[in-house]
Structures are given as structure tokens and as C-alpha cells.
Write a protein that holds these residues in place. Structure first.
Motif, PDB file in Angstrom:
ATOM      1  N   GLY A  78      96.194  73.603 -14.072  1.00  0.00           N
ATOM      2  CA  GLY A  78      96.812  73.141 -12.833  1.00  0.00           C
ATOM      3  C   GLY A  78      97.687  74.187 -12.173  1.00  0.00           C
ATOM      4  N   SER A  79      97.975  73.963 -10.897  1.00  0.00           N
ATOM      5  CA  SER A  79      98.859  74.853 -10.141  1.00  0.00           C
ATOM      6  C   SER A  79      99.846  74.014  -9.353  1.00  0.00           C
ATOM      7  CB  SER A  79      98.063  75.760  -9.190  1.00  0.00           C
ATOM      8  OG  SER A  79      97.524  74.999  -8.123  1.00  0.00           O
ATOM      9  N   VAL A  80     100.985  74.625  -9.076  1.00  0.00           N
ATOM     10  CA  VAL A  80     102.033  73.969  -8.294  1.00  0.00           C
ATOM     11  C   VAL A  80     102.535  74.960  -7.254  1.00  0.00           C
ATOM     12  CG1 VAL A  80     104.353  72.981  -8.324  1.00  0.00           C
ATOM     13  CG2 VAL A  80     102.744  72.447 -10.172  1.00  0.00           C
ATOM     14  N   THR A 137     107.281  74.262 -12.430  1.00  0.00           N
ATOM     15  CA  THR A 137     105.885  74.001 -12.781  1.00  0.00           C
ATOM     16  C   THR A 137     105.785  73.354 -14.151  1.00  0.00           C
ATOM     17  OG1 THR A 137     105.151  75.858 -11.418  1.00  0.00           O
ATOM     18  CG2 THR A 137     103.631  75.084 -13.109  1.00  0.00           C
ATOM     19  N   LEU A 140     100.270  69.706  -5.907  1.00  0.00           N
ATOM     20  CA  LEU A 140      99.699  69.794  -7.247  1.00  0.00           C
ATOM     21  C   LEU A 140      98.193  69.872  -7.112  1.00  0.00           C
ATOM     22  CD1 LEU A 140      99.646  69.360 -10.404  1.00  0.00           C
ATOM     23  CD2 LEU A 140      99.539  66.900  -9.868  1.00  0.00           C
ATOM     24  N   SER A 141      97.579  70.846  -7.771  1.00  0.00           N
ATOM     25  CA  SER A 141      96.130  70.986  -7.739  1.00  0.00           C
ATOM     26  C   SER A 141      95.654  71.323  -9.137  1.00  0.00           C
ATOM     27  CB  SER A 141      95.718  72.087  -6.751  1.00  0.00           C
ATOM     28  OG  SER A 141      94.313  72.209  -6.708  1.00  0.00           O
ATOM     29  N   VAL A 192     102.822  65.071 -15.308  1.00  0.00           N
ATOM     30  CA  VAL A 192     101.472  64.674 -14.894  1.00  0.00           C
ATOM     31  C   VAL A 192     100.457  64.759 -16.026  1.00  0.00           C
ATOM     32  CG1 VAL A 192     101.945  65.407 -12.530  1.00  0.00           C
ATOM     33  CG2 VAL A 192     100.824  67.002 -14.098  1.00  0.00           C
ATOM     34  N   VAL A 237     106.762  69.724 -13.785  1.00  0.00           N
ATOM     35  CA  VAL A 237     105.687  68.943 -13.174  1.00  0.00           C
ATOM     36  C   VAL A 237     104.569  68.702 -14.189  1.00  0.00           C
ATOM     37  CG1 VAL A 237     103.888  68.953 -11.408  1.00  0.00           C
ATOM     38  CG2 VAL A 237     106.214  69.683 -10.826  1.00  0.00           C
ATOM     39  N   ARG A 238     104.214  69.732 -14.931  1.00  0.00           N
ATOM     40  CA  ARG A 238     103.161  69.580 -15.951  1.00  0.00           C
ATOM     41  C   ARG A 238     103.528  68.514 -16.971  1.00  0.00           C
ATOM     42  NH1 ARG A 238     102.523  71.632 -21.155  1.00  0.00           N
ATOM     43  NH2 ARG A 238     100.326  71.882 -21.835  1.00  0.00           N
ATOM     44  N   VAL A 276      98.243  61.687 -11.013  1.00  0.00           N
ATOM     45  CA  VAL A 276      98.917  61.928  -9.735  1.00  0.00           C
ATOM     46  C   VAL A 276      99.878  60.763  -9.518  1.00  0.00           C
ATOM     47  CG1 VAL A 276      98.621  62.408  -7.272  1.00  0.00           C
ATOM     48  CG2 VAL A 276      96.855  63.112  -8.891  1.00  0.00           C
TER      49      VAL A 276
END
Length: 277
Positions: free
Chosen positions: A234-236, A260, A161-162, A267, A263-264, A108
């Protein structure tokens, strides 16, 4: 001898004799008859004063509902919804085969996408608490990574982000489970069911859906995309004031899938790398 003229009847504009009312053009007006019951003062009338046809009674103006405030309130609800999706990712029946080696983890970072988003709150510990009671049939040693990011423009745009990382036996099932958690959240309706997308230059399949969250007369429609690999799931989701009242057909799902993937890529880090939360 000259005789005086006879008296003439009074004309309409003649002066009245002393002590008598002046006659009008139609003769002397009689006073208006008195009502047999005493009259109440105006403020004591049994019915409220009317202020014109169709006008509401006078009073303090009704408070105006701030549309921006409502939208921000909806966004806050959506953030809670998205931040808790990690709870649902490891509740499927176990898949055949062994667990892969753990090589990657999720982080994160303080910023995302070249500073376009800044970390507002790290939700990892809260998500980790939810994983303690979840079945681990398909994920060994799961760790949560979740965060809410604020857009640099300061207009209320937020990215959430989860995710989890560990040894994932059935990554696509876990990805679908995460999306299912979003669809089953309270007050959420599915505007577009999940569909797969593989952005150009990506080696991972992304699945995206469009959800709508309503509050009173306002609603927020937004895309939610997820991925799953043998170490990370993960999800965005991105929500903004522009999402208020947005038609599902106006949501650019392909663009959401590309974001997404970006972001992946930021992270997801090899285990042992220097990246921190």
C-alpha cells in the motif's frame, strides 16, 4: 476757440469698436486656421483613447484567478494520480519460491487516525478494474483497497490510500513498483528519490519519495510513502493547500513515514475479522 484733442490709438484694455473682436495684450488674435479636412468626432478616432502613461485600455476588469481554487484543482489531479497507483503493483517478473498463505487483507474504514480523516470516496472498485488486466506474476488473487479521505479541519487537506492485498511473493519489489507508478505519472517530477525509513516501534520498512505536480504557475510538493509485506502492499499520500509552493527540503519525510505506519496498522486486518470497507 478750443480745438478737440487728436484721436488716441486704442490701448490694450480699450473697448473695441462695435462689431470687432477685443484685442489681446499682443494685438488682435487671428482665428485658428481651419484644417483642410473635416474632423471626425472623438469617438470616431482611428486609434483607441489613451488613459495615461502605461495605463491599459479601459474595459471590464480581468477575472481574478482564485489561488485557493487552483490549489484545490491541483489536489484533485494528485488524488486521481495516487488513487490509480494500485494498477502498477503487479507487473514485475515472477520471483522464485512459492506464494505465501493469505492471512491479512486491507480495509477502507470510514475514518482514520482517531477521526482525523473521514472517507470521502471509496476508490476500490475502480482500482480493482485496473487489476483485471495486470500481470499477476508476483501476486495471486489480488484485491484492491483504495480511498480518498478528507481532513477534519475542512481546509482541503486530503489523504489517499492506495493498495492491494492477496498472496504477495516479492513484497519489496511490489512496494517499489507502486512508488515507480507515482514517479511515472503525467506531469509529475521527482523532488526526492525514494529512501527507506523504519519508524520507531515498527517492524515494517517504509519507503518514501517526494513528488511535485505543477499546474500553471502553481505547484504542489508532497511525500508519498509505501510498504510491502507478504499479504499487503500500500501507499499513502497527503496533500494540502499548505503543500502549494512548498520546497522539497521542507517536506518532513520521517513524519510521513510514521503516518504511513499508523495508517497501515489501522487498515491491515486479519482475514475473517469484522472490519469492513
Amino acid at each position: 476757440m478750443n480745438m478737440p484733442p487728436p484721436p488716441q490709438p486704442p490701448g490694450p484694455y480699450s473697448a473695441p469698436p462695435p462689431g470687432q473682436p477685443a484685442p489681446g495684450p499682443y494685438g488682435v488674435q487671428q482665428p485658428w486656421p481651419q484644417h483642410p479636412y473635416p474632423q471626425q468626432g472623438f469617438a470616431q478616432q482611428p486609434f483607441p483613447q489613451q488613459q495615461g502613461w502605461g495605463m491599459p485600455p479601459m474595459g471590464p476588469p480581468a477575472p481574478q484567478r482564485n489561488r485557493t481554487g487552483l490549489v484545490i484543482g491541483i489536489i484533485a489531479v494528485v488524488l486521481v494520480l495516487l488513487g490509480g497507483l494500485g494498477f502498477a503493483v503487479s507487473k514485475l517478473a515472477g520471483a522464485a519460491g512459492g506464494f505465501p498463505e493469505a492471512k491479512y487483507r486491507l480495509t477502507v474504514p470510514p475514518t482514520l487516525l482517531n477521526g482525523q480523516y473521514t472517507l470521502a470516496q471509496d476508490l476500490s472498485e475502480k482500482s480493482q478494474d485496473g487489476l483485471k488486466n495486470a500481470s499477476q506474476a508476483d501476486v495471486r488473487d489480488p484485491q484492491a483497497a483504495a480511498g480518498q479521505y478528507s481532513g477534519a479541519k475542512g481546509d482541503g487537506t486530503s489523504l489517499v490510500l492506495s493498495g492491494i492485498y492477496g498472496r504477495v511473493k516479492a513484497p519489496e519489489k511490489q512496494r517499489d513498483s507502486m512508488l515507480r507508478g507515482g514517479r511515472n505519472a503525467d506531469g509529475v517530477t521527482v523532488a526526492m528519490p525514494p529512501r527507506d525509513a523504519t519508524p520507531a516501534g515498527s517492524d515494517v520498512r517504509i519507503s518514501c519519495q517526494v513528488l511535485t505536480k505543477s499546474q500553471g504557475a502553481f505547484s504542489v510538493t508532497f511525500p508519498m510513502c509505501a510498504w510491502g509485506d507478504r499479504n499487503t502492499v500500500g501507499s499513502v499520500g497527503v496533500v494540502s493547500p499548505a503543500s502549494a509552493g512548498q520546497k522539497p527540503s521542507d517536506v518532513d519525510v520521517d513524519q510521513a513515514a510514521e503516518l504511513t505506519v499508523r495508517v497501515r496498522n489501522e487498515v491491515r486486518r486479519p482475514i475473517g475479522s469484522g472490519s469492513t470497507r
